[in-house]
Write a protein that holds these residues in place. Structure first.
Motif, PDB file in Angstrom:
ATOM      1  N   VAL A 152     -17.773  31.006 -69.495  1.00 47.70           N
ATOM      2  CA  VAL A 152     -17.131  31.641 -68.342  1.00 47.70           C
ATOM      3  C   VAL A 152     -16.068  32.615 -68.845  1.00 47.70           C
ATOM      4  O   VAL A 152     -15.250  32.265 -69.699  1.00 47.70           O
ATOM      5  N   THR A 193     -13.185  35.701 -62.382  1.00 47.06           N
ATOM      6  CA  THR A 193     -13.930  34.979 -63.412  1.00 47.06           C
ATOM      7  C   THR A 193     -15.411  35.345 -63.280  1.00 47.06           C
ATOM      8  O   THR A 193     -15.829  35.876 -62.248  1.00 47.06           O
ATOM      9  N   VAL A 204     -18.754  23.672 -70.852  1.00 48.86           N
ATOM     10  CA  VAL A 204     -18.311  24.915 -70.237  1.00 48.86           C
ATOM     11  C   VAL A 204     -17.179  25.504 -71.073  1.00 48.86           C
ATOM     12  O   VAL A 204     -16.057  25.000 -71.064  1.00 48.86           O
ATOM     13  N   CYS A 217     -14.619  28.290 -71.504  1.00 50.69           N
ATOM     14  CA  CYS A 217     -14.024  29.133 -70.464  1.00 50.69           C
ATOM     15  C   CYS A 217     -12.794  29.869 -70.983  1.00 50.69           C
ATOM     16  O   CYS A 217     -11.909  29.278 -71.591  1.00 50.69           O
ATOM     17  N   ALA A 228     -10.757  31.458 -68.936  1.00 51.50           N
ATOM     18  CA  ALA A 228      -9.768  31.560 -67.848  1.00 51.50           C
ATOM     19  C   ALA A 228      -8.636  30.559 -68.072  1.00 51.50           C
ATOM     20  O   ALA A 228      -8.565  29.505 -67.439  1.00 51.50           O
ATOM     21  N   CYS A 238      -6.366  28.777 -65.401  1.00 55.03           N
ATOM     22  CA  CYS A 238      -6.926  27.752 -64.499  1.00 55.03           C
ATOM     23  C   CYS A 238      -6.407  26.376 -64.910  1.00 55.03           C
ATOM     24  O   CYS A 238      -6.308  26.068 -66.099  1.00 55.03           O
ATOM     25  N   TYR A 297      -7.850  23.623 -64.865  1.00 57.92           N
ATOM     26  CA  TYR A 297      -8.860  22.790 -65.528  1.00 57.92           C
ATOM     27  C   TYR A 297      -9.131  23.227 -66.969  1.00 57.92           C
ATOM     28  O   TYR A 297      -9.932  22.621 -67.664  1.00 57.92           O
ATOM     29  N   ASN A 298      -8.475  24.287 -67.384  1.00 61.28           N
ATOM     30  CA  ASN A 298      -8.739  24.828 -68.717  1.00 61.28           C
ATOM     31  C   ASN A 298      -7.847  24.176 -69.770  1.00 61.28           C
ATOM     32  O   ASN A 298      -6.623  24.201 -69.663  1.00 61.28           O
ATOM     33  N   CYS A 354     -13.532  23.825 -70.210  1.00 60.85           N
ATOM     34  CA  CYS A 354     -13.314  23.347 -68.839  1.00 60.85           C
ATOM     35  C   CYS A 354     -13.319  21.828 -68.812  1.00 60.85           C
ATOM     36  O   CYS A 354     -14.256  21.203 -69.297  1.00 60.85           O
ATOM     37  N   ILE A 408     -18.239  21.873 -61.383  1.00 55.61           N
ATOM     38  CA  ILE A 408     -17.780  23.201 -60.974  1.00 55.61           C
ATOM     39  C   ILE A 408     -18.844  23.852 -60.097  1.00 55.61           C
ATOM     40  O   ILE A 408     -20.016  23.452 -60.114  1.00 55.61           O
ATOM     41  N   CYS A 433     -16.590  31.612 -60.907  1.00 55.91           N
ATOM     42  CA  CYS A 433     -16.373  30.174 -60.837  1.00 55.91           C
ATOM     43  C   CYS A 433     -15.439  29.897 -59.668  1.00 55.91           C
ATOM     44  O   CYS A 433     -14.242  30.197 -59.722  1.00 55.91           O
ATOM     45  N   THR A 479     -14.437  27.137 -58.583  1.00 57.43           N
ATOM     46  CA  THR A 479     -13.574  25.966 -58.799  1.00 57.43           C
ATOM     47  C   THR A 479     -12.243  26.364 -59.422  1.00 57.43           C
ATOM     48  O   THR A 479     -11.301  25.571 -59.450  1.00 57.43           O
ATOM     49  N   PHE A 480     -12.148  27.595 -59.893  1.00 53.70           N
ATOM     50  CA  PHE A 480     -10.904  28.080 -60.492  1.00 53.70           C
ATOM     51  C   PHE A 480      -9.720  27.765 -59.584  1.00 53.70           C
ATOM     52  O   PHE A 480      -9.754  28.024 -58.384  1.00 53.70           O
TER      53      PHE A 480
HETATM   54  S1  SF4 Z   1     -12.862  25.378 -63.179  1.00 49.46           S
HETATM   55 FE1  SF4 Z   1     -11.421  26.690 -64.289  1.00 49.46          FE
HETATM   56  S2  SF4 Z   1     -11.602  26.072 -66.454  1.00 49.46           S
HETATM   57 FE2  SF4 Z   1     -13.422  25.313 -65.364  1.00 49.46          FE
HETATM   58  S3  SF4 Z   1     -15.004  26.961 -65.642  1.00 49.46           S
HETATM   59 FE3  SF4 Z   1     -13.957  27.309 -63.666  1.00 49.46          FE
HETATM   60  S4  SF4 Z   1     -12.335  28.779 -64.184  1.00 49.46           S
HETATM   61 FE4  SF4 Z   1     -12.975  27.838 -66.125  1.00 49.46          FE
END
Ligand code: SF4
Length: 103
Positions: free
Chosen positions: A26, A37, A62, A64, A66, A69, A71-72, A77, A82, A97, A99-100
């Motif tokens: 991602v 993203t 995943v 990523c 980003a 975020c 979750y990063n 991730c 997601i 994404c 879920t970001f």
């Molecule tokens: S939820 Fe956040 S960390 Fe996970 S893939 Fe999406 S943007 Fe990236």
């Protein structure tokens, strides 16, 4: 590792709104919202290109970029699942994404 739900049904890896790729990447180094993203693993299905014959994974890696975020963690991730959106995308930039969530 995450289970990926995905609405990009014209992607080579999409099957029944799941993702058959064991690893996705991602993008979104500077992203501060989900629309910035994108799923860099997207490959558009075209006539003559068969879709993946694998089954959807429930624990894809995943990677990523980003980092803004929640979750990063270390460019990985950590969400358990997601959602990737981008119906009828032709380029990976047209996916995202959803879920970001920003810090
Ligand atoms: S939820 Fe956040 S960390 Fe996970 S893939 Fe999406 S943007 Fe990236």
């Amino acid at each position: 590792m995450a289970e990926i739900s995905c609405t990009v049904t014209n992607c080579y890896y999409n099957k029944r709104n799941g993702c058959t790729s064991p690893v996705i990447k991602v993008d979104g180094k500077k992203a501060s919202e989900s629309r910035n993203t994108s799923c860099n693993t997207f490959v558009e299905q075209k006539p003559g290109i068969m879709s993946s014959t694998a089954e959807p994974q429930n624990n894809s890696s995943v990677e990523c970029e980003a980092t803004k975020c929640v979750y990063n963690k270390n460019a990985t991730c950590k969400a358990s699942d997601i959602l990737v959106n981008g119906k009828n995308a032709q380029r990976h930039e047209e996916t995202c994404c959803s879920t970001f969530r920003a810090h």
